[in-house]
Design an enzyme around this catalytic site. Sequence first.
Site, PDB file in Angstrom:
ATOM      1  N   THR A  15       0.807  -1.223   0.000  1.00 50.19           N
ATOM      2  CA  THR A  15       0.000   0.000   0.000  1.00 50.19           C
ATOM      3  C   THR A  15       0.839   1.273   0.000  1.00 50.19           C
ATOM      4  OG1 THR A  15      -1.659  -1.192   1.245  1.00 50.19           O
ATOM      5  CG2 THR A  15      -1.833   1.180   1.276  1.00 50.19           C
ATOM      6  N   SER A  61       0.974 -10.278   0.100  1.00 48.24           N
ATOM      7  CA  SER A  61       0.354 -11.606   0.197  1.00 48.24           C
ATOM      8  C   SER A  61       0.986 -12.551  -0.815  1.00 48.24           C
ATOM      9  CB  SER A  61      -1.145 -11.518  -0.086  1.00 48.24           C
ATOM     10  OG  SER A  61      -1.689 -10.431   0.586  1.00 48.24           O
ATOM     11  N   THR A 167       4.398  -8.989  15.175  1.00 45.67           N
ATOM     12  CA  THR A 167       3.231  -9.633  14.578  1.00 45.67           C
ATOM     13  C   THR A 167       2.277  -8.537  14.132  1.00 45.67           C
ATOM     14  OG1 THR A 167       3.391 -11.453  16.138  1.00 45.67           O
ATOM     15  CG2 THR A 167       1.276 -11.180  15.094  1.00 45.67           C
TER      16      THR A 167
END
Length: 344
Positions: A15, A61, A167
Amino acid sequence: MNDSPNILLIYTGGTIGMVKNFETGALVAFDFDQLVLKIPELQQLDCSIDTISFDEPIDSSDMNVERWRALGDSIYTHYDDYDGFVVLHGSDTMSYTASAVSFMFENLTKPIIFTGSQLPIGDLRTDAKENLITAVQIAALQKKGKPVITEVGLYFEYKLLRANRTTKINAEHFEAFQSLNYPPLAVSGVHLKINTSSLRSVNRRKKMVYHTHFDNNILIVKMFPGINQEILQHVFSSEVIKGIILETYGAGNTTTKSWFISMLAQAIKRGVPIINVTQCSGGSVEMGKYDTSVALKKIGVISGKDITTEAAVAKLMYLLGENLPLKVLKTIYETSLRGEMLEN
Ligand code: ASP
């Protein structure tokens, strides 16, 4: 001669590097050669910045071990030319990539700082500018001509965290990452406060060693009440599996059913390492603390201690790639290599 630090900014995708196409409304990748024009504030920093970009910037991803290697190579081939590196990466798998990069570079003497953003760099309310500017500033920090940070960090929303302790915990908030088992390395407020006692110390006499081989024949198995014996047995007896990360309850507990324990024992006998990692976001595995983990310890399950699942994945792929005998792998896995777990 210009003595200010040289920083290499590597854009992998995500992004942060997007701007809105005003005609279509869609997000499109930003031309990184124009970076300094779009963010003129970067010129105010006391460092020079070169940028390179993945040929095809990706949503994180789609990250994989080949791309970890491509990223590692672009740092490694320029290692001597720059004082610090900033990696722009999608936040979704940033903790995995940054953990992997921490294992790739042994005896690191320079900062590699990952950052990204929740909103694109062209958005009015973007978090990208602050994340990027401070990440560059941190990568350029020097004391007596030497980098202050000599490890892989992740900078997001005013905190520099040890990358292999992080995380992603929120898909929406600007504060997207947490490091529950290790304190921040630095906090950015009116001043940039470095938490010196948390930094990894460096031995400059040791040569940097670059590791590139990750074996991805692994699987994460998350325990849940009612987990199916047949399905598990199918997975555990697979010939292609070379290592398993078992996400257990609390301090490392699983069901004590005999089928489950003997299934794990058989896999270990075949030479498949099984790593015990807790499902909790904070705290550590302590095999033997409860009756429900005594058998795991006895059959040779490896303790992941307080490692994150992200770092556990990268560490397992890295150590499998080193082709070690199971006993040696167990000892090394249970040792902190890059500050990713408790020291003992
Ligand atoms: N899906 C995006 C990615 O991880 C989200 C982000 O950039 O933060 O590439």
